[in-house]
Motif scaffolding. Structure first.
Motif, PDB file in Angstrom:
ATOM      1  N   CYS A   8      59.250  48.400  64.519  1.00 38.10           N
ATOM      2  CA  CYS A   8      60.523  48.559  63.816  1.00 38.10           C
ATOM      3  C   CYS A   8      60.420  49.781  62.916  1.00 38.10           C
ATOM      4  N   GLY A   9      61.484  50.072  62.193  1.00 41.21           N
ATOM      5  CA  GLY A   9      61.456  51.168  61.252  1.00 41.21           C
ATOM      6  C   GLY A   9      60.795  50.758  59.951  1.00 41.21           C
ATOM      7  N   PRO A  10      60.402  51.712  59.113  1.00 45.95           N
ATOM      8  CA  PRO A  10      59.754  51.378  57.839  1.00 45.95           C
ATOM      9  C   PRO A  10      60.715  50.695  56.869  1.00 45.95           C
ATOM     10  N   GLU A  51      74.736  38.438  53.319  1.00 43.03           N
ATOM     11  CA  GLU A  51      75.240  38.929  54.605  1.00 43.03           C
ATOM     12  C   GLU A  51      74.120  38.937  55.644  1.00 43.03           C
ATOM     13  N   HIS A  52      72.904  39.249  55.206  1.00 39.98           N
ATOM     14  CA  HIS A  52      71.762  39.303  56.114  1.00 39.98           C
ATOM     15  C   HIS A  52      70.657  38.393  55.576  1.00 39.98           C
ATOM     16  N   TYR A  53      70.294  37.402  56.361  1.00 39.68           N
ATOM     17  CA  TYR A  53      69.236  36.492  55.940  1.00 39.68           C
ATOM     18  C   TYR A  53      68.558  35.903  57.180  1.00 39.68           C
ATOM     19  N   HIS A 107      60.280  34.804  65.248  1.00 44.44           N
ATOM     20  CA  HIS A 107      61.635  34.807  64.677  1.00 44.44           C
ATOM     21  C   HIS A 107      61.711  35.776  63.498  1.00 44.44           C
ATOM     22  N   LEU A 108      60.690  35.752  62.648  1.00 42.77           N
ATOM     23  CA  LEU A 108      60.632  36.680  61.525  1.00 42.77           C
ATOM     24  C   LEU A 108      60.575  38.125  62.019  1.00 42.77           C
ATOM     25  N   ARG A 147      62.963  43.633  63.045  1.00 43.60           N
ATOM     26  CA  ARG A 147      63.308  44.694  64.006  1.00 43.60           C
ATOM     27  C   ARG A 147      64.822  44.947  64.024  1.00 43.60           C
ATOM     28  N   ALA A 148      65.601  43.882  63.882  1.00 44.12           N
ATOM     29  CA  ALA A 148      67.057  44.046  63.875  1.00 44.12           C
ATOM     30  C   ALA A 148      67.528  44.736  62.593  1.00 44.12           C
ATOM     31  N   TRP A 149      66.926  44.386  61.475  1.00 39.38           N
ATOM     32  CA  TRP A 149      67.335  44.958  60.192  1.00 39.38           C
ATOM     33  C   TRP A 149      66.861  46.405  60.025  1.00 39.38           C
TER      34      TRP A 149
END
Length: 207
Positions: A34-36, A103-105, A194-195, A200-202
């Motif tokens: 993922c990104g940093p 919004e994101h959790y 899952h974590l 990766r999505a965020w």
């Protein structure tokens, strides 16, 4: 004020040490693919004083002070505790409580408990637990980890066996040492994956 990337609400210090070891590794985002993203255990990890039942019942309230400080929240707890309604019900209940506030959790329910993240059949486990490199055979011979299972059926009992019979270090420090070397690609635990999927999505690569 610029908000921090993500806060982790965890049920105990074992989870805190696991996150410190894992997310504190240099360039951990490359292992995650993922990104940093920012991670400071002094600001981004909160250990609930009320353990798993308290996280289940009051996650929204426990996270309230962080709503103005962080963009995203991760709630981590075990599925196995006295009075637990089960992993699916825990996930649904906490998610329903956080809807609207965040919004994101992500709700990460470790089934049955954190010790499930310990077990991989590689030398890093022996090094982290400070036990013999033939720990896998010891657990198979004692019935704690059958050869045809990816993980011990009872992860905590397997760790307790190595503590009692083979002087393994089962302290929270061992969780941290293991997390510093854990193989992301070889971990088969659904909660851990899952974590990773949420991170990766965020924080997508090359964003």
């Amino acid at each position: 004020m610029t908000k921090r990337d993500v806060v982790f609400l965890v049920a105990d210090t074992g989870m805190e040490q696991m996150l410190r070891g894992f997310l504190g590794r240099p360039r951990v985002h490359r292992s995650l693919r993922c990104g940093p993203f920012g991670f400071d255990p002094r600001e981004d990890v909160f250990v609930a004083p009320t353990k798993d039942p308290g996280v289940y019942g009051t996650a929204r309230e426990l996270l309230r002070p962080f709503e103005r400080l962080h963009r995203r929240a991760v709630v981590m707890l075990d599925a196995d505790w006295d009075g637990s309604p089960g992993a699916k019900a825990i996930h649904h209940h906490i998610g329903r409580c956080l809807d609207g506030a965040w919004e994101h959790y992500a709700v990460v329910v470790i089934d049955p408990e954190l010790e499930a993240w310990v077990w991989q059949d590689n030398p890093n486990v022996a090094e982290a637990l400070k036990c013999s490199t033939d720990f896998r055979k010891n657990l198979a011979d004692s019935g704690h980890w059958p050869h045809d299972h990816l993980k011990p059926p009872d992860p905590k009992s397997a760790l307790d066996h190595l503590r009692r019979r083979h002087r393994a270090d089962g302290s929270n420090a061992a969780f941290r040492r293991l997390a510093e070397k854990i193989s992301v690609r070889h971990c088969q635990d659904p909660a851990f994956n899952h974590l990773c999927e949420h991170l990766r999505a965020w924080f997508p690569e090359n964003s």
